[in-house]
Write an enzyme that holds these catalytic residues in place. Structure first.
Site, PDB file in Angstrom:
ATOM      1  N   ASP B  91     -99.230 -69.019  24.993  1.00  0.00           N
ATOM      2  CA  ASP B  91     -98.093 -68.849  25.881  1.00  0.00           C
ATOM      3  C   ASP B  91     -97.254 -67.706  25.322  1.00  0.00           C
ATOM      4  OD1 ASP B  91     -96.344 -69.102  27.913  1.00  0.00           O
ATOM      5  OD2 ASP B  91     -95.477 -71.004  27.267  1.00  0.00           O
ATOM      6  N   ASP B 299    -101.482 -78.213  29.903  1.00  0.00           N
ATOM      7  CA  ASP B 299    -101.138 -78.354  28.479  1.00  0.00           C
ATOM      8  C   ASP B 299     -99.840 -79.117  28.408  1.00  0.00           C
ATOM      9  OD1 ASP B 299     -99.298 -75.993  29.197  1.00  0.00           O
ATOM     10  OD2 ASP B 299     -98.678 -76.530  27.169  1.00  0.00           O
ATOM     11  N   CYS B 337    -111.044 -97.172  25.767  1.00  0.00           N
ATOM     12  CA  CYS B 337    -111.008 -95.848  25.126  1.00  0.00           C
ATOM     13  C   CYS B 337    -112.092 -95.736  24.060  1.00  0.00           C
ATOM     14  CB  CYS B 337    -109.631 -95.621  24.503  1.00  0.00           C
ATOM     15  SG  CYS B 337    -109.474 -94.002  23.707  1.00  0.00           S
ATOM     16  N   CYS B 339    -112.129 -93.267  21.698  1.00  0.00           N
ATOM     17  CA  CYS B 339    -111.704 -92.381  20.604  1.00  0.00           C
ATOM     18  C   CYS B 339    -111.917 -93.060  19.257  1.00  0.00           C
ATOM     19  CB  CYS B 339    -110.240 -91.971  20.774  1.00  0.00           C
ATOM     20  SG  CYS B 339    -109.032 -93.170  20.190  1.00  0.00           S
ATOM     21  N   CYS B 342    -109.409 -95.987  18.585  1.00  0.00           N
ATOM     22  CA  CYS B 342    -109.647 -97.253  19.295  1.00  0.00           C
ATOM     23  C   CYS B 342    -110.953 -97.925  18.887  1.00  0.00           C
ATOM     24  CB  CYS B 342    -109.625 -97.022  20.805  1.00  0.00           C
ATOM     25  SG  CYS B 342    -107.951 -96.673  21.423  1.00  0.00           S
ATOM     26  N   HIS B 368    -105.546 -90.363  19.424  1.00  0.00           N
ATOM     27  CA  HIS B 368    -105.800 -91.186  20.611  1.00  0.00           C
ATOM     28  C   HIS B 368    -105.196 -90.559  21.860  1.00  0.00           C
ATOM     29  CE1 HIS B 368    -105.853 -94.538  23.435  1.00  0.00           C
ATOM     30  NE2 HIS B 368    -104.564 -94.304  23.620  1.00  0.00           N
TER      31      HIS B 368
END
Lengths: 408, 408
Positions: B91, B299, B337, B339, B342, B368
């Site tokens: 950015d 984002d 989830c 991930c 988790c 997560h």
């Protein structure tokens, strides 16, 4: 048999061995990373596995206060709770309790103290600490001992050492009563004690999971007094066939020569065929010096604490990564290091992370520092095995001490 | 050709596509994790790779101040510096500079401001920002734009939007002058501008590494005024054949219906065959609602910032892991989830880490939350591809909104 200790070879007093535990083997000499509150600070268990860390520590005092050892038991024990399936050792909390100067009173039965978190009144006895360590479920648990400042005079040191040995006998009785019957010790006096110190039998808790065997390690105290260390070693070894031995009360303010002298004394008193764990040590040079004196296991918060402060171990001494000279340095922290910090990131990037207060910096430096000690002990072991340890250790120490402030 | 955008299929306004960049392909819709200071806070680049994050962000304003864009260039560019070999977007810093209320003065040429770090005087112009973003070397770089508060009236919004378009033309001229000649844009007016705004040609820096092609994205502004958004979209698309489009000035205080209405307007004005990036958005529900309105890239700092604060996204709404009810909860944050938080750790353990102020907690929750958004967009893409997106997105939003405070 869940625990075993097999000497591979020796080089002078230095030993290469294998320590079998219910959660796997530890090739020694080995450094154990400290996970006081069931997490090695700033690291993920996978980081530890990836660097081939073998055994880690946790702390009974801290986990008793937060989140509570009974909660940890309810959630499946420490291995399940923190997702580390390798060996774990818990320190008893003696060091922490006796550090609470002004917040604790000691008597023969135990210690009254106030929690450092909320000031609540608590009491530790040898028996209650065994129950806490049983709840946590580590592979190796340390006895509750009376810890004193490093410079204590002989009278104070003797009182603490002899009390620690009396407490060891009580620890062992409670340890057996809780169900640790498998060769956890061969203590000959434990049957003398049937009840806890307050005359009541605490109920033996039931576990929501199969509890593996635990090994109870005594701790050799005695301050910097060779005769006390010798007496403690003899009293402890004659009290039982322990599976391993802690060496406590060192690296707590005494001089390095004093510490090394005590290690030489203890080395003579402890059986060759059991692991020796030097508690709270330490720095890279201390590890190498202590391996030369027959120590097998180490732990210390230094690598993670220093890592969070921005200081890295390197083969040429310590480096503070905040130093302005590293601003544009494209090289790794340590050219000889194979950790995932050194193989990926520049000194300039690490400096940037610390200057910008980025969490990744804490992780990357903690990771490097723990790896540094783990790999150092792996290297020492290889040198013992191939017969080059004496020369290797002298060379290593010479290089480490030669450039405390390396040119970036 | 380094950049390409290929539509796989659409479902109403929603699109599944592939965005090719010099550092690999981004399958869209996709969420980009924010690494403001060249690190996604509390995460390791390997964590991002392991969760199949595709593209990440960094920020020109922050990196210009610290460690300095010229240092990043000297060290090999942002990819090398932070060890992320996938696509990166920077950015421009417009949002940050215009947020410095009281510390900046705006004129047609650029913005004078004081560094939030040390108060030092700085100046950004469209040209200087292009040089900064060139030094950083991201794949996609955003134009320097005039950002205004979300509730600005039409007069203010028009002034900022029209100035942003004038600045876009200047950005593009400098962008080409710096050597981005490969189909970076097809801007037809760029040859009109040969010098920087102060009448001097800045020297084109040499790079110590091969600089890949960059794509300059314009930013559609216009506040919450449909006519301004429409005018901006038309002015920008008629000014060049841009490789993608930012949609800015949303999720900055306006209502959700206003934001969604603006997305509907912009959707009609932007070409179908270019990616649309909704800047600074956002929360899971915003992502799903915006995909329904034709957005491809997102984002937001929310997943890492909330993760550090102890708040987790779940399929049933947000959960604060410090809540007392989670004290002994053996289940994962989110049962659906996949991930690495988790699939390994209990809510009870995560609560313990936050209560004890352990750094690992920051990492596990950030991991997560970022995974949650990355996986959510992967799921949305799959639904677009198999024709079920409309039903899936309605069901997902209904479940997410139904239990903002799930029973633990």
């Amino acid at each position: 048999m869940s625990f075993d200790f097999t000497l591979d070879t020796t080089s002078g007093a230095a030993r290469a061995a294998r320590f079998d535990t219910p959660h796997g083997v530890v090739e020694t000499p080995a450094f154990m990373a400290v996970g006081t509150l069931a997490t090695v600070k700033a690291l993920d268990p996978r980081d530890l596995r990836a660097m081939h860390a073998q055994m880690i520590l946790a702390n009974a005092y801290h986990l008793h206060l937060r989140p509570g050892d009974e909660l940890v038991r309810e959630l499946g024990g420490l291995h399940e709770f923190m997702q580390w399936d390798g060996p774990i050792l818990t320190d008893s909390g003696g060091f922490q309790v006796f550090s609470l100067e002004g917040l604790r009173t000691i008597d023969e039965d135990g210690v009254d103290f106030r929690s450092h978190l909320d000031g609540s009144k608590r009491r530790f006895t040898p028996e209650s600490v065994m129950r806490i360590e049983r709840n946590l479920g580590a592979d190796v648990i340390m006895q509750f001992d009376h810890v004193i400042p490093g410079q204590s005079n002989e009278t104070d040191a003797r009182e603490a050492s002899e009390r620690s040995i009396r407490w060891l006998i009580r620890c062992e009785a409670e340890f057996r009563r809780l169900g640790n019957v498998e060769r956890g010790t061969g203590n000959r006096s434990s049957e003398l004690l049937a009840a806890t110190s307050d005359g009541q039998l605490a109920s033996v808790p039931s576990f929501p999971f199969p509890v593996p065997a635990q090994a109870l390690f005594p701790i050799v105290q005695g301050g910097i007094h060779a005769n006390l260390r010798r007496e403690a070693g003899r009293a402890i070894t004659s009290s039982g066939d322990w599976l391993g031995y802690g060496i406590g009360g060192l690296s707590v303010g005494e001089s390095k020569p004093d510490m090394y002298a005590m290690l030489d004394v203890v080395h003579e008193e402890l059986p060759q065929d059991r692991p020796r764990y030097l508690m709270g040590v330490g720095f890279p040079e201390d590890l190498v010096e202590s391996v030369r004196r027959g120590v097998d296991l180490f732990d210390c918060v230094a690598p993670t604490r220093m890592g969070r402060n921005g200081t890295a171990f390197t083969s040429d001494g310590r480096v503070n990564v905040r130093r302005a000279e590293l601003r544009a340095d494209p090289g790794p922290l340590d050219e000889t290091c194979e950790c995932t910090t050194c193989t990926r990131f520049s000194r300039a990037y690490l400096r940037h992370l610390f200057v910008a207060d980025e969490i990744l910096g804490l992780r990357l430096l903690s990771l490097h520092n723990v790896h540094f000690l783990v790999a150092l002990m792996r290297r020492a072991r290889a040198a013992i095995l191939d017969g080059s340890f004496d020369a290797w250790s002298r060379d290593w120490l010479a290089r480490y001490h030669s450039r405390p402030t390396p040119v970036p």
